[in-house]
Design a protein around this motif. Structure first.
Motif, PDB file in Angstrom:
ATOM      1  N   VAL A  39       0.851  -1.184   0.000  1.00  0.00           N
ATOM      2  CA  VAL A  39       0.000   0.000   0.000  1.00  0.00           C
ATOM      3  C   VAL A  39       0.890   1.237   0.000  1.00  0.00           C
ATOM      4  N   GLY A  40       0.592   2.139  -0.918  1.00  0.00           N
ATOM      5  CA  GLY A  40       1.283   3.425  -0.964  1.00  0.00           C
ATOM      6  C   GLY A  40       0.383   4.498  -0.383  1.00  0.00           C
ATOM      7  N   ARG A  41       0.138   5.513  -1.176  1.00  0.00           N
ATOM      8  CA  ARG A  41      -0.688   6.633  -0.720  1.00  0.00           C
ATOM      9  C   ARG A  41      -2.074   6.616  -1.364  1.00  0.00           C
ATOM     10  N   PHE A  43      -4.783   5.470  -0.156  1.00  0.00           N
ATOM     11  CA  PHE A  43      -5.866   5.575   0.815  1.00  0.00           C
ATOM     12  C   PHE A  43      -5.539   6.611   1.880  1.00  0.00           C
ATOM     13  N   ASP A  44      -6.601   7.198   2.429  1.00  0.00           N
ATOM     14  CA  ASP A  44      -6.437   8.155   3.523  1.00  0.00           C
ATOM     15  C   ASP A  44      -6.288   7.444   4.864  1.00  0.00           C
ATOM     16  N   LEU A  45      -6.900   6.272   4.970  1.00  0.00           N
ATOM     17  CA  LEU A  45      -6.893   5.495   6.209  1.00  0.00           C
ATOM     18  C   LEU A  45      -6.697   4.025   5.853  1.00  0.00           C
ATOM     19  N   VAL A  46      -5.779   3.365   6.547  1.00  0.00           N
ATOM     20  CA  VAL A  46      -5.556   1.929   6.375  1.00  0.00           C
ATOM     21  C   VAL A  46      -5.729   1.261   7.732  1.00  0.00           C
ATOM     22  N   LEU A  47      -6.584   0.242   7.773  1.00  0.00           N
ATOM     23  CA  LEU A  47      -6.832  -0.542   8.978  1.00  0.00           C
ATOM     24  C   LEU A  47      -6.342  -1.956   8.705  1.00  0.00           C
ATOM     25  N   SER A  48      -5.323  -2.395   9.433  1.00  0.00           N
ATOM     26  CA  SER A  48      -4.689  -3.694   9.185  1.00  0.00           C
ATOM     27  C   SER A  48      -4.956  -4.658  10.330  1.00  0.00           C
ATOM     28  N   LEU A  49      -5.356  -5.876   9.969  1.00  0.00           N
ATOM     29  CA  LEU A  49      -5.595  -6.944  10.936  1.00  0.00           C
ATOM     30  C   LEU A  49      -4.513  -8.014  10.849  1.00  0.00           C
ATOM     31  N   TYR A  50      -3.539  -7.753  10.019  1.00  0.00           N
ATOM     32  CA  TYR A  50      -2.371  -8.599   9.799  1.00  0.00           C
ATOM     33  C   TYR A  50      -1.305  -7.630   9.320  1.00  0.00           C
ATOM     34  N   GLN A  51      -0.061  -7.921   9.627  1.00  0.00           N
ATOM     35  CA  GLN A  51       0.992  -6.988   9.233  1.00  0.00           C
ATOM     36  C   GLN A  51       2.202  -7.752   8.721  1.00  0.00           C
ATOM     37  N   ARG A  52       2.796  -7.212   7.680  1.00  0.00           N
ATOM     38  CA  ARG A  52       3.999  -7.797   7.107  1.00  0.00           C
ATOM     39  C   ARG A  52       4.940  -6.651   6.765  1.00  0.00           C
ATOM     40  N   GLU A  53       6.200  -6.793   7.144  1.00  0.00           N
ATOM     41  CA  GLU A  53       7.219  -5.769   6.904  1.00  0.00           C
ATOM     42  C   GLU A  53       7.285  -5.402   5.425  1.00  0.00           C
ATOM     43  N   GLY A  54       7.329  -4.098   5.152  1.00  0.00           N
ATOM     44  CA  GLY A  54       7.497  -3.617   3.789  1.00  0.00           C
ATOM     45  C   GLY A  54       6.229  -3.529   2.966  1.00  0.00           C
ATOM     46  N   HIS A  55       5.070  -3.736   3.583  1.00  0.00           N
ATOM     47  CA  HIS A  55       3.810  -3.732   2.844  1.00  0.00           C
ATOM     48  C   HIS A  55       3.022  -2.442   3.023  1.00  0.00           C
ATOM     49  N   PRO A  57       1.310   1.016   4.920  1.00  0.00           N
ATOM     50  CA  PRO A  57       1.468   2.224   4.127  1.00  0.00           C
ATOM     51  C   PRO A  57       2.677   3.046   4.592  1.00  0.00           C
ATOM     52  N   PRO A  58       3.057   4.031   3.779  1.00  0.00           N
ATOM     53  CA  PRO A  58       4.209   4.857   4.149  1.00  0.00           C
ATOM     54  C   PRO A  58       3.846   5.844   5.264  1.00  0.00           C
ATOM     55  N   PRO A  59       4.863   6.424   5.886  1.00  0.00           N
ATOM     56  CA  PRO A  59       4.602   7.462   6.891  1.00  0.00           C
ATOM     57  C   PRO A  59       3.733   8.567   6.303  1.00  0.00           C
ATOM     58  N   GLY A  60       2.877   9.106   7.125  1.00  0.00           N
ATOM     59  CA  GLY A  60       1.983  10.169   6.683  1.00  0.00           C
ATOM     60  C   GLY A  60       0.589   9.677   6.346  1.00  0.00           C
ATOM     61  N   VAL A  61       0.426   8.362   6.143  1.00  0.00           N
ATOM     62  CA  VAL A  61      -0.897   7.785   5.910  1.00  0.00           C
ATOM     63  C   VAL A  61      -1.381   7.239   7.251  1.00  0.00           C
ATOM     64  N   GLU A  62      -2.582   7.642   7.652  1.00  0.00           N
ATOM     65  CA  GLU A  62      -3.118   7.154   8.932  1.00  0.00           C
ATOM     66  C   GLU A  62      -3.262   5.636   8.864  1.00  0.00           C
ATOM     67  N   HIS A  63      -2.685   4.961   9.847  1.00  0.00           N
ATOM     68  CA  HIS A  63      -2.667   3.504   9.855  1.00  0.00           C
ATOM     69  C   HIS A  63      -2.913   3.002  11.269  1.00  0.00           C
ATOM     70  N   HIS A  64      -3.843   2.070  11.389  1.00  0.00           N
ATOM     71  CA  HIS A  64      -4.119   1.413  12.666  1.00  0.00           C
ATOM     72  C   HIS A  64      -3.905  -0.079  12.461  1.00  0.00           C
ATOM     73  N   PHE A  65      -3.313  -0.725  13.454  1.00  0.00           N
ATOM     74  CA  PHE A  65      -3.038  -2.161  13.377  1.00  0.00           C
ATOM     75  C   PHE A  65      -3.536  -2.848  14.632  1.00  0.00           C
TER      76      PHE A  65
END
Length: 164
Positions: A39-41, A43-55, A57-65
């Motif tokens: 995921v890049g930019r 989306f304005d908001l990314v909600l992750s229920l699983y996480q993998r390094e390097g996937h 979103p970049p800094p500056g995108v609201e992200h909850h895990f």
């Protein structure tokens, strides 16, 4: 913590993510063939229920895990599903592009997206049908997650909290 079931007969969808309703997207960290999804930019908001390094979103995108298994959830995990669904519904109402994702974008993300749709006015059967129509017929094949939705997440959370 084991977060994915290994007994998958269902391939991840071909698309990295699909728009379930305007502004609300559902996806995964991999797509068919285990091809990585980053995921890049978009989306304005990314909600992750699983996480993998390097996937992303970049800094500056609201992200909850919130790490969550694709299996029975405890009281705190169901509360996180509820919290994520509220965040997603508020973002969609505000016109923010929102992605809910898990590993393949089928079950955990489907649970949150379906609950979000309920919060936006759909019935549970309508929400489940829309998730399956727009993402994959295999979405929400975890029957326990469907049961959580059918009983209502607050009720499911209270029942799970009672223990065995």
């Amino acid at each position: 913590m084991k977060t994915r079931q290994k007994d998958r007969d269902n391939r991840p969808p071909e698309d990295p993510w699909n728009e379930i309703r305007p502004g609300l997207w559902m996806g995964g960290h991999v797509r068919a063939g285990e091809e990585p999804v980053v995921v890049g930019r978009e989306f304005d908001l990314v909600l992750s229920l699983y996480q993998r390094e390097g996937h992303g979103p970049p800094p500056g995108v609201e992200h909850h895990f919130a790490e969550m298994p694709d299996g029975p959830l405890n009281e705190a995990q169901i509360a996180e599903v509820e919290r994520f669904a509220v965040l997603a519904a508020e973002a969609v109402r505000a016109g923010r592009s929102t992605l809910v994702r898990c590993h393949a974008g089928l079950n955990r993300s489907g649970l949150v997206v379906a609950q979000t749709l309920v919060g936006l006015g759909l019935t549970v059967p309508e929400a489940i049908a829309l998730v399956r129509l727009r993402r994959s017929p295999w979405a929400l094949h975890n029957e326990l997650f469907v049961q959580y939705l059918e009983s209502g997440l607050p009720t499911a959370r209270l029942l799970v909290g009672l223990g065995p």
